[in-house]
Design an enzyme around this catalytic site. Structure first.
Site, PDB file in Angstrom:
ATOM      1  N   LYS A 127      18.192 -41.615  31.543  1.00 19.79           N
ATOM      2  CA  LYS A 127      18.758 -41.953  30.267  1.00 19.79           C
ATOM      3  C   LYS A 127      17.672 -42.073  29.205  1.00 19.79           C
ATOM      4  O   LYS A 127      17.940 -42.069  28.017  1.00 19.79           O
ATOM      5  CB  LYS A 127      19.487 -43.307  30.364  1.00 19.79           C
ATOM      6  CG  LYS A 127      20.547 -43.392  31.424  1.00 19.79           C
ATOM      7  CD  LYS A 127      21.025 -44.859  31.542  1.00 19.79           C
ATOM      8  CE  LYS A 127      21.894 -44.994  32.783  1.00 19.79           C
ATOM      9  NZ  LYS A 127      22.152 -46.433  33.072  1.00 19.79           N
ATOM     10  N   GLU A 182      11.580 -35.152  28.168  1.00 19.04           N
ATOM     11  CA  GLU A 182      11.376 -36.365  28.974  1.00 19.04           C
ATOM     12  C   GLU A 182      10.900 -37.513  28.089  1.00 19.04           C
ATOM     13  O   GLU A 182      10.247 -37.286  27.077  1.00 19.04           O
ATOM     14  CB  GLU A 182      10.300 -36.102  30.033  1.00 19.04           C
ATOM     15  CG  GLU A 182      10.837 -35.964  31.448  1.00 19.04           C
ATOM     16  CD  GLU A 182      11.299 -37.279  32.072  1.00 19.04           C
ATOM     17  OE1 GLU A 182      11.760 -38.175  31.346  1.00 19.04           O
ATOM     18  OE2 GLU A 182      11.204 -37.392  33.301  1.00 19.04           O
ATOM     19  N   ASP A 183      11.202 -38.725  28.512  1.00 22.69           N
ATOM     20  CA  ASP A 183      10.719 -39.882  27.767  1.00 22.69           C
ATOM     21  C   ASP A 183       9.237 -40.128  28.025  1.00 22.69           C
ATOM     22  O   ASP A 183       8.445 -40.255  27.098  1.00 22.69           O
ATOM     23  CB  ASP A 183      11.545 -41.138  28.117  1.00 22.69           C
ATOM     24  CG  ASP A 183      11.672 -41.398  29.622  1.00 22.69           C
ATOM     25  OD1 ASP A 183      11.139 -40.619  30.435  1.00 22.69           O
ATOM     26  OD2 ASP A 183      12.319 -42.393  29.992  1.00 22.69           O
ATOM     27  N   ASP A 240       4.444 -40.510  33.808  1.00 18.54           N
ATOM     28  CA  ASP A 240       3.595 -41.573  34.339  1.00 18.54           C
ATOM     29  C   ASP A 240       2.790 -40.977  35.497  1.00 18.54           C
ATOM     30  O   ASP A 240       1.783 -40.320  35.281  1.00 18.54           O
ATOM     31  CB  ASP A 240       4.534 -42.717  34.744  1.00 18.54           C
ATOM     32  CG  ASP A 240       3.825 -43.970  35.233  1.00 18.54           C
ATOM     33  OD1 ASP A 240       2.714 -44.227  34.776  1.00 18.54           O
ATOM     34  OD2 ASP A 240       4.402 -44.696  36.058  1.00 18.54           O
TER      35      ASP A 240
HETATM   36  P1  IMP Z   1       6.789 -40.774  37.148  1.00 21.71           P
HETATM   37  O1  IMP Z   1       7.559 -40.049  38.206  1.00 21.71           O
HETATM   38  O2  IMP Z   1       5.861 -41.805  37.732  1.00 21.71           O
HETATM   39  O3  IMP Z   1       6.042 -39.839  36.195  1.00 21.71           O
HETATM   40  O4  IMP Z   1       7.797 -41.635  36.302  1.00 21.71           O
HETATM   41  C1  IMP Z   1       8.789 -41.038  35.637  1.00 21.71           C
HETATM   42  C2  IMP Z   1       9.905 -41.932  35.201  1.00 21.71           C
HETATM   43  O5  IMP Z   1       9.680 -43.324  35.425  1.00 21.71           O
HETATM   44  C3  IMP Z   1      10.017 -41.789  33.705  1.00 21.71           C
HETATM   45  O6  IMP Z   1      10.809 -40.673  33.374  1.00 21.71           O
HETATM   46  C4  IMP Z   1      10.631 -43.105  33.312  1.00 21.71           C
HETATM   47  O7  IMP Z   1      12.037 -43.026  33.429  1.00 21.71           O
HETATM   48  C5  IMP Z   1      10.072 -44.084  34.305  1.00 21.71           C
HETATM   49  N1  IMP Z   1       8.868 -44.743  33.726  1.00 21.71           N
HETATM   50  C6  IMP Z   1       7.575 -44.487  33.994  1.00 21.71           C
HETATM   51  N2  IMP Z   1       6.760 -45.277  33.272  1.00 21.71           N
HETATM   52  C7  IMP Z   1       7.572 -46.039  32.516  1.00 21.71           C
HETATM   53  C8  IMP Z   1       7.316 -47.061  31.525  1.00 21.71           C
HETATM   54  O8  IMP Z   1       6.181 -47.423  31.172  1.00 21.71           O
HETATM   55  N3  IMP Z   1       8.417 -47.614  30.951  1.00 21.71           N
HETATM   56  C9  IMP Z   1       9.697 -47.240  31.286  1.00 21.71           C
HETATM   57  N4  IMP Z   1       9.968 -46.291  32.193  1.00 21.71           N
HETATM   58  C10 IMP Z   1       8.920 -45.701  32.796  1.00 21.71           C
HETATM   59 MG    MG Z   2      12.833 -40.704  32.677  1.00 21.98          MG
END
Ligand code: IMP
Ligand code: MG
Length: 176
Positions: free
Chosen positions: A43, A99-100, A103
């Site tokens: 979302k 994407e938001d 990370d």
């Molecule tokens: P990744 O797989 O570790 O890159 O994380 C991806 C998903 O985790 C993002 O699309 C977000 O939905 C959530 N996410 C990662 N870091 C944050 C943050 O600092 N705040 C809120 N959501 C996060």
């Molecule tokens: Mg996300």
């Protein structure tokens, strides 16, 4: 009274507005004559997508995907499950994932391989935020809004336990 969990502001509303408009202009220039499909990852990317789209002047379609990544509240595991798939086929089309935040990169890495297997003509990523120091896999991100430090971010679509998505700026979560 301001919620005590809302910490330091990482990106102000004005800076979001300006940067999102400029990414929209870049996309408009890059996708002239394309069959562009914006894929919004639910979302968190909803606010970004809706502001971004208003600044995209080339024809485009919109589709949504929802994924869940197993892990703790603040760390993803890379094991991703599709909760909602795209409505339309993307074969031969120009797909831009919106994407938001990137990370660890594990969620995006899964999305890229899953959508890549459907033979789009092009497949690129547009992320509002990135935390480069947290990256576990290197990924090509064509458009990036802001690099932020290793803090858990909330606001402008980003949540903590489903709250704070409505904040008009991006802030750090103050963790006890
Ligand atoms: P990744 O797989 O570790 O890159 O994380 C991806 C998903 O985790 C993002 O699309 C977000 O939905 C959530 N996410 C990662 N870091 C944050 C943050 O600092 N705040 C809120 N959501 C996060
Ligand atoms: Mg996300």
């Amino acid at each position: 009274m301001r919620d005590p969990a809302i910490g330091e502001i990482l990106v102000q509303a004005d800076d979001l507005r300006r940067r999102v408009a400029s990414i929209g202009e870049e996309i408009s220039a890059d996708y002239v004559g394309s069959d562009l499909v914006l894929v919004c990852v639910l979302k968190g990317a909803v606010l970004f997508l809706s502001d971004l789209m208003r600044n995209v002047s080339v024809p485009c379609e919109l589709d949504f995907m929802a994924v869940a990544s197993y892990g703790s509240a603040t760390d993803s595991s890379g094991v991703v499950r599709i909760l909602k798939d795209l409505d339309a086929a993307i074969e031969g089309r120009d797909v831009l994932i919106v994407e938001d935040i990137v990370d660890s990169g594990l969620t995006l890495s899964y999305l890229l391989s899953s959508l890549g297997a459907r033979s789009p003509r092009t497949l690129e990523v547009c992320a509002l935020l990135t935390k480069p120091t947290r990256r576990k896999v290197e990924l090509p991100i064509r458009y990036v809004g802001f690099e932020i430090p290793d803090r858990f971010a909330i606001g402008y679509g980003l949540d903590h336990g489903e709250r704070y998505r409505n904040l008009p700026y991006v802030a750090a979560l103050k963790q006890e």
